[in-house]
Each structure stands twice: as structure tokens, then as C-alpha cells.
Motif scaffolding. Structure first.
Motif, PDB file in Angstrom:
ATOM      1  N   ASP A  18       8.832 -15.184   6.400  1.00  0.00           N
ATOM      2  CA  ASP A  18       8.146 -15.988   5.284  1.00  0.00           C
ATOM      3  C   ASP A  18       6.769 -15.664   4.875  1.00  0.00           C
ATOM      4  OD1 ASP A  18       7.351 -16.921   7.760  1.00  0.00           O
ATOM      5  OD2 ASP A  18       7.621 -19.038   7.514  1.00  0.00           O
ATOM      6  N   ALA A  19       6.702 -14.587   4.930  1.00  0.00           N
ATOM      7  CA  ALA A  19       5.229 -13.852   4.522  1.00  0.00           C
ATOM      8  C   ALA A  19       4.842 -14.111   3.167  1.00  0.00           C
ATOM      9  CB  ALA A  19       5.022 -12.566   4.727  1.00  0.00           C
ATOM     10  N   PRO A  20       5.815 -14.159   2.190  1.00  0.00           N
ATOM     11  CA  PRO A  20       5.455 -14.388   0.726  1.00  0.00           C
ATOM     12  C   PRO A  20       5.020 -15.956   0.515  1.00  0.00           C
ATOM     13  CG  PRO A  20       7.469 -13.326   0.782  1.00  0.00           C
ATOM     14  CD  PRO A  20       7.293 -13.484   2.265  1.00  0.00           C
ATOM     15  N   ALA A  21       5.762 -16.978   1.255  1.00  0.00           N
ATOM     16  CA  ALA A  21       5.279 -18.390   1.236  1.00  0.00           C
ATOM     17  C   ALA A  21       3.825 -18.665   1.635  1.00  0.00           C
ATOM     18  CB  ALA A  21       6.082 -19.170   1.746  1.00  0.00           C
ATOM     19  N   HIS A  22       3.777 -17.890   2.799  1.00  0.00           N
ATOM     20  CA  HIS A  22       2.320 -18.052   3.372  1.00  0.00           C
ATOM     21  C   HIS A  22       1.525 -17.396   2.746  1.00  0.00           C
ATOM     22  CE1 HIS A  22       4.088 -19.833   6.843  1.00  0.00           C
ATOM     23  NE2 HIS A  22       4.710 -18.621   7.477  1.00  0.00           N
ATOM     24  N   LEU A  23       1.704 -16.298   2.030  1.00  0.00           N
ATOM     25  CA  LEU A  23       0.302 -15.723   1.084  1.00  0.00           C
ATOM     26  C   LEU A  23       0.205 -16.485   0.093  1.00  0.00           C
ATOM     27  CD1 LEU A  23      -0.879 -13.154  -0.116  1.00  0.00           C
ATOM     28  CD2 LEU A  23       1.265 -12.504  -0.991  1.00  0.00           C
ATOM     29  N   GLU A  24       1.092 -17.268  -0.580  1.00  0.00           N
ATOM     30  CA  GLU A  24       0.801 -18.244  -1.534  1.00  0.00           C
ATOM     31  C   GLU A  24      -0.236 -19.181  -1.026  1.00  0.00           C
ATOM     32  OE1 GLU A  24       1.175 -17.433  -4.867  1.00  0.00           O
ATOM     33  OE2 GLU A  24       2.249 -15.825  -4.201  1.00  0.00           O
ATOM     34  N   THR A  25       0.317 -19.726   0.183  1.00  0.00           N
ATOM     35  CA  THR A  25      -0.751 -20.876   0.849  1.00  0.00           C
ATOM     36  C   THR A  25      -2.219 -20.080   0.838  1.00  0.00           C
ATOM     37  OG1 THR A  25       0.934 -21.746   1.900  1.00  0.00           O
ATOM     38  CG2 THR A  25      -0.975 -22.183   2.799  1.00  0.00           C
ATOM     39  N   ALA A  26      -2.401 -18.884   1.519  1.00  0.00           N
ATOM     40  CA  ALA A  26      -3.503 -18.206   1.683  1.00  0.00           C
ATOM     41  C   ALA A  26      -4.108 -18.257   0.371  1.00  0.00           C
ATOM     42  CB  ALA A  26      -3.359 -17.218   2.431  1.00  0.00           C
ATOM     43  N   LEU A  27      -3.689 -17.739  -0.527  1.00  0.00           N
ATOM     44  CA  LEU A  27      -4.460 -17.738  -1.896  1.00  0.00           C
ATOM     45  C   LEU A  27      -4.809 -18.793  -2.596  1.00  0.00           C
ATOM     46  CD1 LEU A  27      -1.940 -14.951  -3.614  1.00  0.00           C
ATOM     47  CD2 LEU A  27      -4.059 -14.373  -2.622  1.00  0.00           C
ATOM     48  N   ALA A  28      -4.268 -20.173  -2.535  1.00  0.00           N
ATOM     49  CA  ALA A  28      -4.502 -21.488  -2.663  1.00  0.00           C
ATOM     50  C   ALA A  28      -5.655 -21.848  -1.876  1.00  0.00           C
ATOM     51  CB  ALA A  28      -3.261 -22.121  -2.664  1.00  0.00           C
ATOM     52  N   ALA A  29      -5.970 -21.225  -0.898  1.00  0.00           N
ATOM     53  CA  ALA A  29      -6.959 -21.576  -0.057  1.00  0.00           C
ATOM     54  C   ALA A  29      -8.067 -20.710   0.005  1.00  0.00           C
ATOM     55  CB  ALA A  29      -6.563 -21.546   1.573  1.00  0.00           C
ATOM     56  N   GLY A  30      -8.034 -19.862  -1.097  1.00  0.00           N
ATOM     57  CA  GLY A  30      -9.328 -18.993  -1.340  1.00  0.00           C
ATOM     58  C   GLY A  30      -9.065 -17.729  -0.528  1.00  0.00           C
ATOM     59  N   VAL A  31      -8.253 -17.419   0.344  1.00  0.00           N
ATOM     60  CA  VAL A  31      -8.493 -16.104   0.988  1.00  0.00           C
ATOM     61  C   VAL A  31      -8.035 -14.928   0.084  1.00  0.00           C
ATOM     62  CG1 VAL A  31      -7.424 -15.030   3.032  1.00  0.00           C
ATOM     63  CG2 VAL A  31      -7.760 -17.668   3.041  1.00  0.00           C
ATOM     64  N   ARG A  32      -8.845 -13.876   0.233  1.00  0.00           N
ATOM     65  CA  ARG A  32      -8.554 -12.840  -0.540  1.00  0.00           C
ATOM     66  C   ARG A  32      -8.292 -11.479   0.304  1.00  0.00           C
ATOM     67  NH1 ARG A  32      -7.205 -16.237  -3.395  1.00  0.00           N
ATOM     68  NH2 ARG A  32      -7.457 -16.817  -5.340  1.00  0.00           N
ATOM     69  N   GLN A  33      -8.796 -11.550   1.485  1.00  0.00           N
ATOM     70  CA  GLN A  33      -8.508 -10.426   2.286  1.00  0.00           C
ATOM     71  C   GLN A  33      -7.454 -10.670   3.142  1.00  0.00           C
ATOM     72  OE1 GLN A  33     -10.760  -7.634   2.407  1.00  0.00           O
ATOM     73  NE2 GLN A  33     -12.214  -8.428   1.035  1.00  0.00           N
ATOM     74  N   ILE A  34      -6.270  -9.922   2.741  1.00  0.00           N
ATOM     75  CA  ILE A  34      -4.976 -10.333   3.476  1.00  0.00           C
ATOM     76  C   ILE A  34      -4.127  -9.065   3.929  1.00  0.00           C
ATOM     77  CG2 ILE A  34      -2.776 -11.574   2.999  1.00  0.00           C
ATOM     78  CD1 ILE A  34      -4.112 -13.247   0.722  1.00  0.00           C
ATOM     79  N   GLY A  35      -3.493  -9.057   5.059  1.00  0.00           N
ATOM     80  CA  GLY A  35      -2.903  -8.027   5.500  1.00  0.00           C
ATOM     81  C   GLY A  35      -1.229  -8.250   6.168  1.00  0.00           C
ATOM     82  N   PHE A  36      -0.755  -7.075   6.522  1.00  0.00           N
ATOM     83  CA  PHE A  36       0.561  -7.188   7.286  1.00  0.00           C
ATOM     84  C   PHE A  36       0.825  -5.941   7.853  1.00  0.00           C
ATOM     85  CE2 PHE A  36       0.795  -6.311   2.659  1.00  0.00           C
ATOM     86  CZ  PHE A  36       1.427  -5.093   2.592  1.00  0.00           C
ATOM     87  N   LYS A  37       2.028  -5.871   8.422  1.00  0.00           N
ATOM     88  CA  LYS A  37       2.338  -4.449   9.353  1.00  0.00           C
ATOM     89  C   LYS A  37       3.396  -3.947   8.283  1.00  0.00           C
ATOM     90  CE  LYS A  37       0.643  -5.539  13.858  1.00  0.00           C
ATOM     91  NZ  LYS A  37      -0.038  -6.869  13.481  1.00  0.00           N
ATOM     92  N   ASP A  38       3.817  -2.681   8.795  1.00  0.00           N
ATOM     93  CA  ASP A  38       4.816  -2.159   7.894  1.00  0.00           C
ATOM     94  C   ASP A  38       6.181  -2.194   8.477  1.00  0.00           C
ATOM     95  OD1 ASP A  38       4.049  -0.347  10.078  1.00  0.00           O
ATOM     96  OD2 ASP A  38       5.440   1.296   9.331  1.00  0.00           O
ATOM     97  N   VAL A  39       6.286  -3.135   9.413  1.00  0.00           N
ATOM     98  CA  VAL A  39       7.682  -3.609  10.128  1.00  0.00           C
ATOM     99  C   VAL A  39       7.775  -5.085   9.963  1.00  0.00           C
ATOM    100  CG1 VAL A  39       7.749  -1.532  11.527  1.00  0.00           C
ATOM    101  CG2 VAL A  39       6.478  -3.532  12.348  1.00  0.00           C
ATOM    102  N   GLY A  40       8.839  -5.269   9.697  1.00  0.00           N
ATOM    103  CA  GLY A  40       9.223  -7.005  10.008  1.00  0.00           C
ATOM    104  C   GLY A  40       9.777  -7.390   8.637  1.00  0.00           C
ATOM    105  N   LEU A  41       9.629  -6.850   7.551  1.00  0.00           N
ATOM    106  CA  LEU A  41      10.124  -7.253   6.146  1.00  0.00           C
ATOM    107  C   LEU A  41      10.641  -5.903   5.525  1.00  0.00           C
ATOM    108  CD1 LEU A  41       8.069  -9.641   4.341  1.00  0.00           C
ATOM    109  CD2 LEU A  41      10.139 -10.234   5.438  1.00  0.00           C
ATOM    110  N   PRO A  42      11.630  -5.770   4.574  1.00  0.00           N
ATOM    111  CA  PRO A  42      12.181  -4.557   3.903  1.00  0.00           C
ATOM    112  C   PRO A  42      10.956  -4.015   3.081  1.00  0.00           C
ATOM    113  CG  PRO A  42      13.501  -6.438   3.647  1.00  0.00           C
ATOM    114  CD  PRO A  42      12.578  -7.045   4.333  1.00  0.00           C
TER     115      PRO A  42
END
Length: 226
Positions: A18-42
Motif C-alpha cells: 500500500d505504498a502509494p496510499a502511504h506516500l500520499e499521507t506522507a506528502l500531505a504531512a509535509g514529508v519530501r524525502q521519501i524512499g523505497f526498495k526495488d522489491v515488493g511492488l512491480p
């Protein structure tokens, strides 16, 4: 200004479904440094995450946690193809260097001996600092990714020694789940820190468990990096 808080959309070394939904929560909270790994999603989903982060004016970080040279190279190639801004982790600068040449991607490998999943940092402070010094001397290395709380050496002392040895930005990663640890990494001279699982699990201390509240609390703790 140091990068400070980097929110990782990961749990157990995987990008969460559910990274896309969590990303929107983070952006709304003002977070702009965001990362992930290359495994877990297509792959295309990861590319979409990176595009959304950049669209919001943020910086996209990819963390590499690989047990062998072939998988590490594959992760780095994925980061280049996705178009991330910075690459965290990995243990083989000699593998990364030719793959990252000319890409403009900032490269922050792990100093020391990193083993297992979740990753653990082995060795004493002198050994880890020597590794940090050798890595930082390489021109393709922009900084280091230190598993400060994942080893036997007291974290703040280790981070201070690594920061002094490297002379380049150090990002503290792993098990940073309370304000006191954030402040310790700032005192040690780190440029920033990552939080993933603790925030996603509602486990960052002193904050309500919902992700938005967790991110607000971590951002408040990260004010010491400004």
C-alpha cells in the motif's frame, strides 16, 4: 540544510503493497524525502512512486539490501531505470561505480560488514570507521548509509566516529523509533536518518499510532537537523 528525515515506504526489506496510499499521507504531512526498495511492488509501480515524489518537489531514495554482487547490481540498475535521486546501501562500491557513472545519482553505501535480513552491522568501531574512510575517499561516493543501531557498538559513539572518518554526509538507518535516537544521530553529526517500519507500524514513541500522527512526530523530532 541537512536532509533530516527520510521516510521509507518499506517493511522487512520490502516496499509495502500500500505504498502509494502511504506516500500520499506522507506528502500531505509535509514529508519530501521519501524512499523505497526495488522489491515488493512491480517495477512500473515503483516508477510511479518515484514520479509522484518528484512531482511533489521531493527527493526519491532507493535503498539496496542485497546478499550478493549480482542482486546488488540488479538493484542499482533498477534505481537508474526508475530514475531515483539517491541510492542508499549496498556493500560493493566497485560494482556500483560503473553502473552509476554519469547518472547524477548520489550514492550512499553501507560502511562496515553488513549481513543478513534484516541487515546487521558487524565489527568494532575502528573497523567500521576504517571502512567509512575508505569508501568516502572514492569519488563516486556522495555519503554513507550507517546502520548505527544494528550493531554491538553504542550507536551515538559509532555515528560520531564514522562522521568524523568520512567527512561526507552520513545517513543513519535502522531501528530509529524514538525522539531520543533522532537527537543522538543529530548530535553525532549525521546528515539525516531513515524511518520506515516504526512509522508504518505506529511504533514511533510518543505519538498516536496512525501514520499521519507518526510522521508529524518524527518531523518534529527531526527539527534538530535544521
Amino acid at each position: 540544510m541537512r536532509p533530516g528525515f527520510i521516510f521509507m515506504l518499506t517493511r522487512n526489506d520490502l516496499t509495502v503493497p500500500d505504498a502509494p496510499a502511504h506516500l500520499e499521507t506522507a506528502l500531505a504531512a509535509g514529508v519530501r524525502q521519501i524512499g523505497f526498495k526495488d522489491v515488493g511492488l512491480p517495477f512500473e509501480a515503483l516508477r510511479a512512486l518515484a514520479a509522484r515524489i518528484r512531482e511533489a518537489g521531493g527527493a526519491c531514495w532507493l535503498e539496496v539490501v542485497s546478499l550478493d554482487a549480482a542482486s546488488e547490481a540488479a538493484s542499482i540498475r533498477a534505481g537508474v531505470e526508475i530514475g531515483v535521486d539517491r541510492l542508499l546501501g549496498g556493500c560493493r562500491a566497485e560494482v556500483a561505480a560503473p553502473l552509476l557513472a554519469g547518472t547524477g545519482i548520489g550514492y550512499y553505501p553501507f560502511p562496515g560488514r553488513v549481513v543478513g535480513h534484516p541487515s546487521v552491522l558487524e565489527g568494532d568501531a575502528a573497523e567500521i570507521a576504517a571502512s567509512a574512510r575508505a569508501l568516502a575517499a572514492r569519488p563516486e561516493v556522495a555519503g554513507l548509509d550507517l546502520l548505527a543501531y544494528r550493531g554491538a557498538v553504542p550507536a551515538e559513539a559509532l555515528a560520531a566516529e564514522v562522521c568524523a572518518a568520512a567527512g561526507k554526509p552520513v545517513i543513519a538507518a535502522g531501528s530509529i523509533d524514538r525522539p531520543e535516537r533522532v537527537q543522538a544521530m543529530a548530535r553525532a553529526g549525521c546528515a539525516g536518518f531513515t524511518v520506515g517500519t516504526a512509522a508504518l507500524d505506529g511504533a514511533f514513541r510518543g505519538a498516536p499510532p496512525d501514520l499521519a500522527a507518526q510522521l508529524r512526530a518524527i518531523r518534529a523530532a527531526a527539527a534538530c537537523f535544521d
